[in-house]
Structure formats: structure tokens, C-alpha cells
Design a protein around this motif. Structure first.
Motif, short mmCIF file in Angstrom:
data_model
loop_
_atom_site.label_atom_id
_atom_site.label_comp_id
_atom_site.label_asym_id
_atom_site.label_seq_id
_atom_site.Cartn_x
_atom_site.Cartn_y
_atom_site.Cartn_z
N LYS A 10 1.10 -1.29 -0.09
CA LYS A 10 -0.07 -0.18 0.32
C LYS A 10 1.20 1.38 0.35
O LYS A 10 1.04 2.16 1.04
CB LYS A 10 -0.99 0.27 1.08
CG LYS A 10 -2.25 -1.09 1.13
CD LYS A 10 -2.74 -1.23 2.35
CE LYS A 10 -4.26 -2.30 1.95
NZ LYS A 10 -5.11 -2.01 3.02
N VAL A 11 1.78 1.39 -0.84
CA VAL A 11 2.55 1.97 -0.98
C VAL A 11 2.54 2.94 -2.60
O VAL A 11 2.12 1.62 -3.49
CB VAL A 11 3.81 2.30 0.00
CG1 VAL A 11 3.92 1.58 0.63
CG2 VAL A 11 4.61 0.81 -0.76
N LEU A 12 3.24 3.89 -3.10
CA LEU A 12 3.31 4.01 -4.71
C LEU A 12 4.23 3.44 -5.49
O LEU A 12 5.59 2.42 -4.63
CB LEU A 12 4.34 5.06 -4.15
CG LEU A 12 4.97 6.14 -5.80
CD1 LEU A 12 3.51 6.22 -6.63
CD2 LEU A 12 5.26 7.25 -6.23
N GLY A 13 4.15 2.51 -6.05
CA GLY A 13 4.38 1.75 -6.73
C GLY A 13 3.43 0.10 -6.79
O GLY A 13 3.55 -1.28 -6.89
N GLY A 14 2.50 -0.14 -5.63
CA GLY A 14 1.15 -1.50 -5.19
C GLY A 14 2.42 -2.12 -4.99
O GLY A 14 3.69 -2.58 -4.42
N ASN A 19 8.92 -7.21 -2.32
CA ASN A 19 10.13 -8.41 -2.92
C ASN A 19 9.94 -9.28 -2.05
O ASN A 19 10.44 -9.77 -1.01
CB ASN A 19 11.32 -7.51 -3.19
CG ASN A 19 12.17 -8.64 -3.89
OD1 ASN A 19 12.29 -9.53 -4.09
ND2 ASN A 19 13.43 -8.07 -4.01
N GLY A 20 9.10 -10.60 -2.71
CA GLY A 20 9.75 -11.83 -2.29
C GLY A 20 10.78 -12.86 -2.27
O GLY A 20 10.54 -13.64 -1.58
#
Length: 90
Positions: A10-14, A19-20
Motif C-alpha cells: 500500500k505504497v507508491l508502486g503498489g 519483494n518476495g
């Protein structure tokens, strides 16, 4: 119904911001297809040496995996019964 905890970005870039740390190569036929389309140097035999050089695989060096490279490749640590069932069925 059942709910699952699943991290969301829930940030810019969604969700691309999460990164998993999953390492997965493409299929050899995909790389060969790129070469057949005229992309010289992108066939499986062309890119495999770079994968081998880059990897530090948990199982050590084999014909398809490298050791001593920058990318630490470990076994999956997450275990869910459904994942094991799918893997066993493959």
C-alpha cells in the motif's frame, strides 16, 4: 469464509514494492524462442553460463546450478500443506 494474511504493497508502486526474494529462471524453450526470433545471444545455451556464474546454489555446483556467485539460492523455507500437495502432484 476463510481469510488469509497476505502482504500487500500500500505504497507508491503498489505490490511491486513487496519483494518476495523469489529466484526463478525462465524455461529453456523460452530463451531458445527469443534466439529463433533473431535475438542473438539470448538462447538457453547463451544465457546458462551467466546463470551459473551468478548463482551460489545451496546444493553446490551442478550442470544446471552454480556456486560462489552473488545470488544466494536457498531452498524454500515456507511450508504450507497445499504447496506440498501441489509439488507432490507435479
Amino acid at each position: 469464509g476463510r481469510s488469509l494474511v497476505y502482504p500487500r504493497g500500500k505504497v507508491l508502486g503498489g505490490c511491486t514494492s513487496v519483494n518476495g526474494m523469489i529466484y526463478m529462471r525462465g524455461q529453456a524453450a523460452d530463451y531458445d524462442g527469443w534466439r529463433q526470433m533473431g535475438n542473438v545471444g539470448w538462447g538457453w545455451d547463451d544465457v546458462l553460463p551467466y546463470f551459473l556464474k551468478s548463482e551460489d546454489h545451496h546444493g553446490g555446483k551442478t550442470r544446471l546450478h552454480g556456486s560462489g556467485g552473488e545470488w544466494k539460492v536457498a531452498r524454500q523455507r515456507l511450508s504450507w500443506p497445499i504447496l506440498n500437495t501441489v509439488q507432490d502432484a507435479a
